[in-house]
Design an enzyme around this catalytic site. Structure first.
Site, mmCIF file in Angstrom:
data_model
loop_
_atom_site.group_PDB
_atom_site.id
_atom_site.type_symbol
_atom_site.label_atom_id
_atom_site.label_comp_id
_atom_site.label_asym_id
_atom_site.label_seq_id
_atom_site.Cartn_x
_atom_site.Cartn_y
_atom_site.Cartn_z
ATOM 1 N N ASN A 209 -54.495 -4.444 22.728
ATOM 2 C CA ASN A 209 -54.573 -3.160 21.796
ATOM 3 C C ASN A 209 -53.826 -1.836 21.997
ATOM 4 O O ASN A 209 -53.053 -1.913 22.262
ATOM 5 C CB ASN A 209 -56.518 -3.440 20.827
ATOM 6 N N ASP A 314 -62.548 -8.082 23.728
ATOM 7 C CA ASP A 314 -64.153 -8.771 23.378
ATOM 8 C C ASP A 314 -63.439 -10.086 24.061
ATOM 9 O O ASP A 314 -64.558 -10.733 24.320
ATOM 10 C CB ASP A 314 -64.070 -8.726 21.923
ATOM 11 N N PRO A 340 -67.661 -9.198 29.275
ATOM 12 C CA PRO A 340 -68.732 -8.391 29.323
ATOM 13 C C PRO A 340 -68.462 -7.478 28.605
ATOM 14 O O PRO A 340 -67.570 -6.910 28.036
ATOM 15 C CB PRO A 340 -68.406 -8.426 31.337
ATOM 16 N N LYS A 372 -74.498 -0.702 16.526
ATOM 17 C CA LYS A 372 -73.680 -0.876 18.028
ATOM 18 C C LYS A 372 -74.912 0.692 18.944
ATOM 19 O O LYS A 372 -75.413 0.184 19.814
ATOM 20 C CB LYS A 372 -72.853 0.098 18.063
#
Length: 442
Positions: A209, A314, A340, A372
């Site tokens: 990313n 992810d 993970p 979250k």
């Protein structure tokens, strides 16, 4: 500490002091220069006068100075005194309290902090008398900047080079921050993840990313300045210089990052890798971009605070193809499996650690951040909207909303530099640790 005296002594490294003086000026410091007779043999006072915009001081008994007491005038003006380069001769004079020139007299007359940056031949640097004199200076509360290693003007190779001007500037800024920043995290061990993880598809392709690691590195500096022992775990695409006195581990995948994060949480020091072993899962750096070795104590105690700024992938491919995938089809599918969750794992397996998460979202930012915070059982989470072009990935600025597990009202941090955001986040962490945190997860 805006008024700085730069004292230059007679060594070939004096040429670097001209660049260093200019960097200090560019970064907003007021600089006045003292030169010894030896220094004038290598670089002229006129050069330093042009660079600083101030008269260069060379004489102890200066009839043009206020009341003829130039050394007292200078000693009272300064906030910080830096001797760079400091020759073996000057170091000996300062250690013995000799006051036979302007530099040595100002050092005796001032009450401000003194930084000494030795520069000399590698054999001179190793001489017992130099070591003894430097220890004496440390006993007098002088701070000694470790010299760099490398090729010297005489042709020798070894320790004794004056560090590069950029390194000296960073050291000065760290020194000032250390003496002016509230030590809210004194003695705490902080582990920070930063940047993007890299998930291999084949030997030349990967999933990743746009995270650059800037926020995490800014936080590393802010935590260090607040007194913490800091370890950075940097993703594979991070190309930022390691902050002074910060441990750094470079990793690639999310699994690598979790492994190192667990080791840090347990207080395990990881060994450095040799160049031949660079393909190992992680690599440990204790040097910076200027080639200077940094004196950093090995990790010996477990993490107290875990700050997860890294943008962890992810998903990863189920299998990494051993050879480059050839373009033989119009379409191709990748079989992906979930990675993970580094942040959630640390929070779950190490409930004694104060855990800070980050949420970079493009929509419903606060909703996802609160989710979250609760689902991963974090103590604190900072969220930002990376759909904005003026903040977030790759930008030097940021703006954040911070939520806590023990209060309903968030704290809003308006747009400012990532360095300033980091300082405010450290203040919030310090307050939480001091007043709210009881080492019990909700």
């Amino acid at each position: 500490m805006k008024n700085i005296i730069l004292a230059i002594t007679g060594g070939i490294a004096a040429y670097k002091s001209a660049f260093f003086a200019r960097l200090l000026i560019k970064n907003g410091y007021n600089v006045r220069v003292i030169m010894t007779d030896g220094a004038k043999a290598f670089i002229t006072p006129l050069t330093l006068q042009a660079l600083t915009g101030n008269q260069v001081h060379t004489e102890l008994l200066d009839e043009t100075a206020e009341l003829g007491m130039g050394h007292i005038e200078l000693a009272k003006w300064a906030d910080l005194l830096i001797v760079a380069p400091a020759t073996a001769n000057t170091i000996a004079k300062l250690a013995m309290g000799v006051a036979d020139d302007l530099l040595s007299t100002v050092c005796l007359a001032t009450t401000v902090p003194i930084l000494v940056a030795p520069a000399m031949n590698q054999q001179m640097w190793q001489h017992p008398s130099v070591k003894l004199n430097l220890q004496t200076l440390r006993d007098y509360d002088y701070e000694v900047i470790q010299p760099a290693s490398g090729m010297q003007a005489c042709g020798d190779v070894g320790e004794g080079r004056l560090p590069e001007p950029e390194y000296l500037l960073e050291y000065v800024e760290y020194f000032i921050a250390r003496h002016t920043t509230p030590q809210l995290l004194a003695g705490k061990n902080v582990t920070i993840t930063a940047g993007a993880t890299v998930e291999a598809i084949d030997p030349v392709r990967f999933l990743s990313n746009h995270s650059t690691g800037k926020m995490g590195f800014a936080l590393a500096k802010a935590c260090r300045n607040a007194g913490a022992n800091v370890t950075l775990i940097a993703g594979g695409k991070v190309h930022l210089p390691t902050p002074l006195f910060v441990h750094r581990f470079d990793v690639l995948s999310a699994e690598d990052m979790l492994k190192v994060a667990k080791d840090c949480a347990n207080g395990l020091a990881l060994p450095c890798c040799d160049d031949e072993e660079h393909d190992h899962k992680h690599h440990h750096h204790d040097h910076n971009e200027f080639g200077n070795d940094i004196e950093v104590e090995p990790i010996s105690t477990a993490t107290d605070i875990f700050i997860a700024t890294a943008a962890v992938a992810d998903y990863r491919t189920r299998d990494v193809v051993p050879q480059k995938i050839k373009k033989t089809q119009d379409e191709m599918s990748l079989d992906l499996v979930k990675n993970p969750d580094v942040l959630a794992t640390i929070a779950k397996e190490f409930p004694e650690i104060f855990v800070v998460g980050f949420a970079a979202e493009t929509q419903d930012v606060e909703k996802y951040a609160k989710g979250k915070l609760e689902s991963k059982k974090l103590n604190m989470i900072a969220c930002n909207d990376v759909s904005r072009s003026d903040i977030g990935f790759g930008s030097d600025d940021n703006a954040m909303t911070v939520f806590f597990n023990n209060k309903n009202e968030p704290v809003v941090l308006e747009k400012m530099s990532k360095e300033k955001i980091a300082e405010q986040l450290v203040e919030l962490i310090g307050v939480e640790l001091g007043k709210k945190f009881t080492f019990v997860k909700p």
